[in-house]
Write an enzyme that holds these catalytic residues in place. Structure first.
Site, PDB file in Angstrom:
ATOM      1  N   GLY A  13       0.828  -1.213   0.000  1.00 46.74           N
ATOM      2  CA  GLY A  13       0.000   0.000   0.000  1.00 46.74           C
ATOM      3  C   GLY A  13       0.854   1.252   0.000  1.00 46.74           C
ATOM      4  O   GLY A  13       2.093   1.191   0.026  1.00 46.74           O
ATOM      5  N   ASP A  14       0.188   2.395  -0.101  1.00 43.48           N
ATOM      6  CA  ASP A  14       0.853   3.705  -0.106  1.00 43.48           C
ATOM      7  C   ASP A  14       1.820   3.872  -1.279  1.00 43.48           C
ATOM      8  O   ASP A  14       2.802   4.603  -1.175  1.00 43.48           O
ATOM      9  CB  ASP A  14       1.627   3.944   1.214  1.00 43.48           C
ATOM     10  CG  ASP A  14       0.726   3.803   2.415  1.00 43.48           C
ATOM     11  OD1 ASP A  14      -0.426   4.235   2.335  1.00 43.48           O
ATOM     12  OD2 ASP A  14       1.187   3.254   3.438  1.00 43.48           O
ATOM     13  N   GLU A  15       1.545   3.214  -2.383  1.00 39.69           N
ATOM     14  CA  GLU A  15       2.445   3.307  -3.539  1.00 39.69           C
ATOM     15  C   GLU A  15       2.245   4.600  -4.327  1.00 39.69           C
ATOM     16  O   GLU A  15       3.011   4.883  -5.242  1.00 39.69           O
ATOM     17  CB  GLU A  15       2.235   2.111  -4.500  1.00 39.69           C
ATOM     18  CG  GLU A  15       2.592   0.743  -3.916  1.00 39.69           C
ATOM     19  CD  GLU A  15       1.390   0.065  -3.297  1.00 39.69           C
ATOM     20  OE1 GLU A  15       0.349   0.746  -3.134  1.00 39.69           O
ATOM     21  OE2 GLU A  15       1.476  -1.128  -2.959  1.00 39.69           O
ATOM     22  N   GLY A  16       1.191   5.327  -3.987  1.00 40.02           N
ATOM     23  CA  GLY A  16       0.904   6.564  -4.739  1.00 40.02           C
ATOM     24  C   GLY A  16      -0.187   6.336  -5.774  1.00 40.02           C
ATOM     25  O   GLY A  16      -0.222   7.025  -6.804  1.00 40.02           O
ATOM     26  N   LYS A  17      -1.085   5.397  -5.491  1.00 40.32           N
ATOM     27  CA  LYS A  17      -2.130   5.065  -6.475  1.00 40.32           C
ATOM     28  C   LYS A  17      -3.073   6.233  -6.736  1.00 40.32           C
ATOM     29  O   LYS A  17      -3.560   6.401  -7.843  1.00 40.32           O
ATOM     30  CB  LYS A  17      -2.935   3.844  -6.002  1.00 40.32           C
ATOM     31  CG  LYS A  17      -2.115   2.566  -5.933  1.00 40.32           C
ATOM     32  CD  LYS A  17      -2.936   1.397  -5.451  1.00 40.32           C
ATOM     33  CE  LYS A  17      -3.375   1.516  -4.011  1.00 40.32           C
ATOM     34  NZ  LYS A  17      -2.303   1.497  -3.021  1.00 40.32           N
ATOM     35  N   GLY A  41      -5.626   5.956   2.268  1.00 40.82           N
ATOM     36  CA  GLY A  41      -5.487   7.412   2.227  1.00 40.82           C
ATOM     37  C   GLY A  41      -4.790   7.786   0.943  1.00 40.82           C
ATOM     38  O   GLY A  41      -3.613   7.521   0.768  1.00 40.82           O
ATOM     39  N   HIS A  42      -5.538   8.331  -0.004  1.00 43.00           N
ATOM     40  CA  HIS A  42      -4.947   8.707  -1.278  1.00 43.00           C
ATOM     41  C   HIS A  42      -4.715  10.211  -1.303  1.00 43.00           C
ATOM     42  O   HIS A  42      -5.652  10.980  -1.176  1.00 43.00           O
ATOM     43  CB  HIS A  42      -5.876   8.312  -2.434  1.00 43.00           C
ATOM     44  CG  HIS A  42      -5.910   6.839  -2.675  1.00 43.00           C
ATOM     45  ND1 HIS A  42      -6.824   6.229  -3.493  1.00 43.00           N
ATOM     46  CD2 HIS A  42      -5.112   5.855  -2.211  1.00 43.00           C
ATOM     47  CE1 HIS A  42      -6.582   4.926  -3.516  1.00 43.00           C
ATOM     48  NE2 HIS A  42      -5.550   4.683  -2.742  1.00 43.00           N
ATOM     49  N   THR A 130      -5.489   0.199  11.139  1.00 45.30           N
ATOM     50  CA  THR A 130      -5.772   1.632  11.089  1.00 45.30           C
ATOM     51  C   THR A 130      -6.886   2.027  12.064  1.00 45.30           C
ATOM     52  O   THR A 130      -7.255   3.199  12.133  1.00 45.30           O
ATOM     53  CB  THR A 130      -6.181   2.054   9.662  1.00 45.30           C
ATOM     54  OG1 THR A 130      -7.305   1.250   9.267  1.00 45.30           O
ATOM     55  CG2 THR A 130      -5.052   1.854   8.669  1.00 45.30           C
ATOM     56  N   GLN A 225      -4.915  -0.193  -0.659  1.00 41.14           N
ATOM     57  CA  GLN A 225      -3.814  -0.980  -0.076  1.00 41.14           C
ATOM     58  C   GLN A 225      -2.955  -1.592  -1.186  1.00 41.14           C
ATOM     59  O   GLN A 225      -2.787  -0.970  -2.217  1.00 41.14           O
ATOM     60  CB  GLN A 225      -4.347  -2.062   0.875  1.00 41.14           C
ATOM     61  CG  GLN A 225      -4.940  -1.503   2.158  1.00 41.14           C
ATOM     62  CD  GLN A 225      -6.393  -1.125   2.041  1.00 41.14           C
ATOM     63  OE1 GLN A 225      -7.167  -1.861   1.486  1.00 41.14           O
ATOM     64  NE2 GLN A 225      -6.776   0.015   2.564  1.00 41.14           N
ATOM     65  N   THR A 240      -4.698  -6.770   5.362  1.00 39.53           N
ATOM     66  CA  THR A 240      -6.009  -6.182   5.585  1.00 39.53           C
ATOM     67  C   THR A 240      -7.042  -7.277   5.294  1.00 39.53           C
ATOM     68  O   THR A 240      -6.689  -8.371   4.858  1.00 39.53           O
ATOM     69  CB  THR A 240      -6.199  -4.898   4.740  1.00 39.53           C
ATOM     70  OG1 THR A 240      -7.378  -4.214   5.188  1.00 39.53           O
ATOM     71  CG2 THR A 240      -6.273  -5.184   3.241  1.00 39.53           C
ATOM     72  N   ARG A 304       1.049   7.689  11.129  1.00 39.45           N
ATOM     73  CA  ARG A 304       2.125   6.826  11.646  1.00 39.45           C
ATOM     74  C   ARG A 304       3.343   6.863  10.721  1.00 39.45           C
ATOM     75  O   ARG A 304       3.192   6.866   9.499  1.00 39.45           O
ATOM     76  CB  ARG A 304       1.644   5.368  11.726  1.00 39.45           C
ATOM     77  CG  ARG A 304       0.625   5.131  12.806  1.00 39.45           C
ATOM     78  CD  ARG A 304       0.252   3.662  12.876  1.00 39.45           C
ATOM     79  NE  ARG A 304      -0.514   3.221  11.729  1.00 39.45           N
ATOM     80  CZ  ARG A 304      -0.903   1.974  11.527  1.00 39.45           C
ATOM     81  NH1 ARG A 304      -0.567   1.025  12.382  1.00 39.45           N
ATOM     82  NH2 ARG A 304      -1.617   1.651  10.478  1.00 39.45           N
ATOM     83  N   SER A 414       6.313   8.428 -11.985  1.00 39.26           N
ATOM     84  CA  SER A 414       5.799   9.629 -11.346  1.00 39.26           C
ATOM     85  C   SER A 414       6.977  10.359 -10.701  1.00 39.26           C
ATOM     86  O   SER A 414       7.741   9.767  -9.940  1.00 39.26           O
ATOM     87  CB  SER A 414       4.759   9.230 -10.299  1.00 39.26           C
ATOM     88  OG  SER A 414       4.475  10.334  -9.489  1.00 39.26           O
ATOM     89  N   GLY A 416       6.655  13.435  -9.063  1.00 41.47           N
ATOM     90  CA  GLY A 416       6.188  14.434  -8.097  1.00 41.47           C
ATOM     91  C   GLY A 416       4.702  14.237  -7.883  1.00 41.47           C
ATOM     92  O   GLY A 416       4.062  13.482  -8.629  1.00 41.47           O
TER      93      GLY A 416
HETATM   94  P1  IMP Z   1      -6.695  -2.554   8.551  1.00 38.67           P
HETATM   95  O1  IMP Z   1      -6.883  -2.472   7.069  1.00 38.67           O
HETATM   96  O2  IMP Z   1      -7.032  -1.263   9.253  1.00 38.67           O
HETATM   97  O3  IMP Z   1      -7.382  -3.743   9.158  1.00 38.67           O
HETATM   98  O4  IMP Z   1      -5.118  -2.770   8.837  1.00 38.67           O
HETATM   99  C1  IMP Z   1      -4.457  -3.968   8.474  1.00 38.67           C
HETATM  100  C2  IMP Z   1      -3.050  -3.700   7.980  1.00 38.67           C
HETATM  101  O5  IMP Z   1      -3.112  -3.030   6.729  1.00 38.67           O
HETATM  102  C3  IMP Z   1      -2.216  -2.784   8.885  1.00 38.67           C
HETATM  103  O6  IMP Z   1      -0.864  -3.176   8.809  1.00 38.67           O
HETATM  104  C4  IMP Z   1      -2.378  -1.417   8.261  1.00 38.67           C
HETATM  105  O7  IMP Z   1      -1.307  -0.543   8.559  1.00 38.67           O
HETATM  106  C5  IMP Z   1      -2.392  -1.794   6.793  1.00 38.67           C
HETATM  107  N1  IMP Z   1      -3.113  -0.831   5.955  1.00 38.67           N
HETATM  108  C6  IMP Z   1      -4.444  -0.657   5.849  1.00 38.67           C
HETATM  109  N2  IMP Z   1      -4.728   0.309   4.967  1.00 38.67           N
HETATM  110  C7  IMP Z   1      -3.561   0.745   4.477  1.00 38.67           C
HETATM  111  C8  IMP Z   1      -3.209   1.706   3.474  1.00 38.67           C
HETATM  112  O8  IMP Z   1      -4.032   2.359   2.838  1.00 38.67           O
HETATM  113  N3  IMP Z   1      -1.870   1.852   3.262  1.00 38.67           N
HETATM  114  C9  IMP Z   1      -0.940   1.119   3.895  1.00 38.67           C
HETATM  115  N4  IMP Z   1      -1.213   0.223   4.828  1.00 38.67           N
HETATM  116  C10 IMP Z   1      -2.519   0.018   5.104  1.00 38.67           C
END
Ligand code: IMP
Length: 438
Positions: A13-17, A41-42, A130, A225, A240, A304, A414, A416
């Site tokens: 996750g958080d790759e910048g999608k 979170g995008h 989260t 994710q 997740t 975090r 990408s 920037g």
């Molecule tokens: P949950 O999705 O809140 O149940 O969290 C499960 C795991 O997925 C945890 O390690 C979170 O930090 C991770 N996680 C959930 N959503 C994201 C995301 O959008 N980006 C990165 N990690 C995520």
């Protein structure tokens, strides 16, 4: 060949999608999110304005495009309404450009409480979720006691089902000496008052998408994710609770696999992870801290600090297979600009043996030794560059190396957060197929 495509995270996750969806949305008519919830979170920057979208696909920021939330998503009505308000306040008209599946499951107030209790009970082995109630809502879905968006159409049975579910939760809480919800009626009433306000957006998403595709419209299916957080294919149990990999696009929207033309994976030029679980190429100490600061690697939803490390080729190869990737989008290349040397993890070893498969067990993955190849840095700014030929030769060599390692062509880079800070790779088959700007 169908023009519709899936966009999926290759890593944790958080790759910048969000930015990539925004850049690609011009070529598609509809953007449909297929899983997850307000845990994603995008961050998208449009004309210098920053938007953090948790539920609504970032396609909503493009005038005339339709944003769809599929049945595979778990929906926190309050979070959705807040997000609609935020983007409307920023001058973006939403109206009927937003559709929410009437089959999507709801996150109820007790799901967050349940999650807090579960994480506390896991102690040192906690997942580091989260805390948005995502997991417990999916648990109730699988246990066939969940409430769906369509339940909001029937106020009386909605209240009854909700009270029954709450009574059951209270029973478990009391049995283990935990805190019970003292006034279930009040909780249900409060929830009902806000939740019913999402009903105008409720749609039979499978029917809507298939009809639009019949009319020749192109859909971009957006995963939240990443593949390594997928419930089945990720680093279980540190995952997740939904199908983040490309297969989830079908179950999460009600569109058959034959209607989807290709899958494109988004990966950072390095790797990050939030929460617990194995991370073979993680870098600790100052080096990891530098990547974190340069990349501003702090969770968009929870704030975090993200764990940081080098590009992990075995994980990318695994993701490429699980998703059948046609192309890669590499994000945040500029974060590596100042490094003299850049290690890339190319192989996992365990007890002196090379591992040819990405391990199923979190214990094995946690014990692997990574073999690295070290590439020379380029020590020049690539921030905001818009053409491949402008990239320093070593940056091009780095992209070529990770593409070879992953076994997938790079279609886009990408450079920037802005929509235009994007390089389309002219020689990419995927780019020409989608008639993307070159
Ligand atoms: P949950 O999705 O809140 O149940 O969290 C499960 C795991 O997925 C945890 O390690 C979170 O930090 C991770 N996680 C959930 N959503 C994201 C995301 O959008 N980006 C990165 N990690 C995520």
């Amino acid at each position: 060949m169908e023009k519709s495509a899936v966009l999926v995270g290759v890593q944790w996750g958080d790759e910048g999608k969000g930015k990539v969806v925004d850049a690609l949305a011009e070529q598609f008519d509809i953007v449909a999110r297929y899983q997850g919830g307000a845990n994603a979170g995008h961050t998208v920057v449009v004309d210098g304005r920053k938007f953090i979208l948790q539920l609504i696909p970032s396609g909503i920021l493009r005038p005339g495009k339709v944003a769809v939330i599929g049945n595979g998503v778990v929906l926190d009505p309050e979070a959705l309404l807040d997000e609609i308000k935020t983007i409307e306040n920023a001058g973006v008209e939403v109206g009927d450009r937003l559709r929410v599946s009437n089959r999507s499951h709801l996150i109820l107030p007790y799901h967050r409480l349940q999650e807090q209790a579960a994480e506390a009970a896991r102690g040192a082995g906690k997942i580091g979720t989260t805390a948005k109630g995502i997991g417990p809502s999916y648990e109730d879905k699988s246990a066939r006691r969940g409430l769906r968006c369509s339940d909001l159409e029937h106020p009386e049975s909605f209240r009854r089902k909700c009270l029954e579910a709450l009574a059951e939760k209270n029973l478990y809480a009391a049995a283990i000496g935990g805190e019970v919800i003292a006034d279930p009626e009040l909780v249900v009433e409060k929830f009902w008052c806000s939740a019913r306000r999402i009903l105008p957006y409720a749609t039979d998403v499978s029917s809507y998408l298939n009809q639009e595709m019949d009319r020749g419209k192109a859909v971009l299916f957006e995963g939240a994710q990443g593949t390594l957080l997928d419930l089945d294919h990720g680093t279980y149990p540190y995952v997740t609770s939904s199908s983040a990999a490309a297969g989830g696009a079908c179950t999460g929207t009600g569109v058959g696999p034959g209607r989807i033309g290709s899958v494109v994976g988004v990966s950072k030029a390095y790797t990050t992870r939030v929460g617990s679980g194995p991370f073979p190429t993680e870098v600790h100490g100052d080096e990891g801290g530098q990547l974190r600061e340069r990349g501003n690697e702090y969770g968009a939803v929870t704030g975090r600090p993200r764990r940081c490390g080098w590009f992990d080729a075995p994980a990318a190869r695994y993701s490429a297979r699980v998703n059948h990737l046609a192309a890669l989008v590499i994000t945040k290349l500029d974060i590596l600009d100042e490094l003299d040397e850049i290690p890339v993890g190319v192989e996992y070893e365990i007890e002196g043996r090379t591992l040819h498969e990405f391990p199923a067990s979190a214990e094995t993955l946690g014990a692997v030794k990574v073999r690295y190849e070290v590439l020379p840095g380029w020590r020049r700014s690539t921030f905001g560059l818009r053409s491949h030929s402008e990239l320093p030769p070593n940056a091009r060599a780095y992209l070529h190396f990770i593409s070879e390692q992953a076994g997938v062509e790079v279609a886009m880079v990408s450079t920037g957060p802005g929509r235009d800070q994007t390089i389309w790779i002219e020689s990419s088959r995927w780019v020409s197929q989608f008639a993307l700007p070159k």
